[in-house]
Scaffold this motif. Structure first.
Motif: not given
Length: 267
Positions: A79-83, A124-126, A134-140
């Protein structure tokens, strides 16, 4: 077909020759089987340079399955795991290039079947390496080293889910996997957790944790022949099969992987 991980001290001097440098263990293993699960990615985010090294140490057609982080599966419980997912893919997974096989997601034994939670995670899974980049660019800032947010080519990405709670025996669970093209892991755990053999994707993912004793006991020739028959049946249905031995405590995994591969080759 291969082992779940490869860096185990008890293997040294037994499977690995005495005197073999630790840095050459993957190189040695990859000449005796054609795949391996990366386990370190489950415990912590790796670095891109580590994935690049694993790519360089293995033959051209070697395949890595990569285990998703426990922060996502066990702590956040999907849950809440996009980042966190972005961090996982930015940590260097895409450096494996054409050697990147399925991503394994293993759920904790206490996590029961929750269709809404799973559906949200699956969304959410690529499904391609381009989507993963593209998803990786949302990293922190949790990513170690320079993040890797590019791919050398657009390739399909496969995902497999290993569950352990009895509630996942529900038909609704298999239907949900099929709708999302995700493989239900066939796990043999010496009776410790459930074993599901529903085929839910265009590939099958098998984890063999021990025939009679979890993580410890080896597989007899009769048991290996039984698994060989199942694998051939899945392959006859035009499905790829990824098979990993996780019975590593008593150094059974590498020999069992080689023996099963020999049985498959012999037909």
């Amino acid at each position: 077909m291969g082992t779940s991980g490869w860096r185990y001290p008890p293997w040294r001097g037994v499977f690995y020759p005495r005197g073999l440098a630790q840095r050459r263990e993957l190189e040695y293993l990859s000449r005796r089987m054609n795949s391996a699960e990366i386990n370190g990615s489950f415990y912590s985010l790796q670095r891109p340079e580590r994935y690049r090294a694993w790519f360089a140490e293995t033959p051209e057609h070697f395949v890595f399955a990569v285990k998703g982080g426990r922060f996502i599966t066990h702590m956040k419980r999907l849950a809440g795991v996009e980042v966190p997912l972005a961090n996982f893919f930015a940590s260097g997974v895409l450096a494996l290039g054409a050697k990147l096989g399925p991503i394994l997601w293993q759920l904790p034994p206490a996590l029961a079947f929750d269709p809404e939670r799973l559906a949200g995670f699956f969304a959410l899974l690529p499904r391609t390496t381009s989507e993963a980049a593209k998803l990786a660019k949302k990293h922190d800032d949790k990513v170690k080293g320079a993040p890797l947010t590019e791919t050398d080519a657009d390739r399909p990405l496969r995902h497999a889910l290993e569950v352990r709670h009895p509630s996942f025996r529900a038909a609704e669970y298999a239907d949900l996997l099929r709708e999302n093209g995700i493989a239900s892991v066939v796990a043999d755990s010496a009776g410790t957790w459930i074993t599901l053999e529903e085929v839910t994707a265009d590939f099958v993912y098998v984890r063999l944790h021990g025939d009679e004793e979890l993580y410890a006991s080896g597989y007899s020739e009769a048991a290996l022949r039984g698994w060989a028959r199942k694998i051939r049946t899945w392959q006859e249905g035009r499905r790829d099969a990824y098979v990993y031995f996780d019975n590593d405590i008593k150094v059974k995994a590498p020999d069992d992987a080689i023996a099963l591969a020999d049985l498959m080759a012999a037909g």
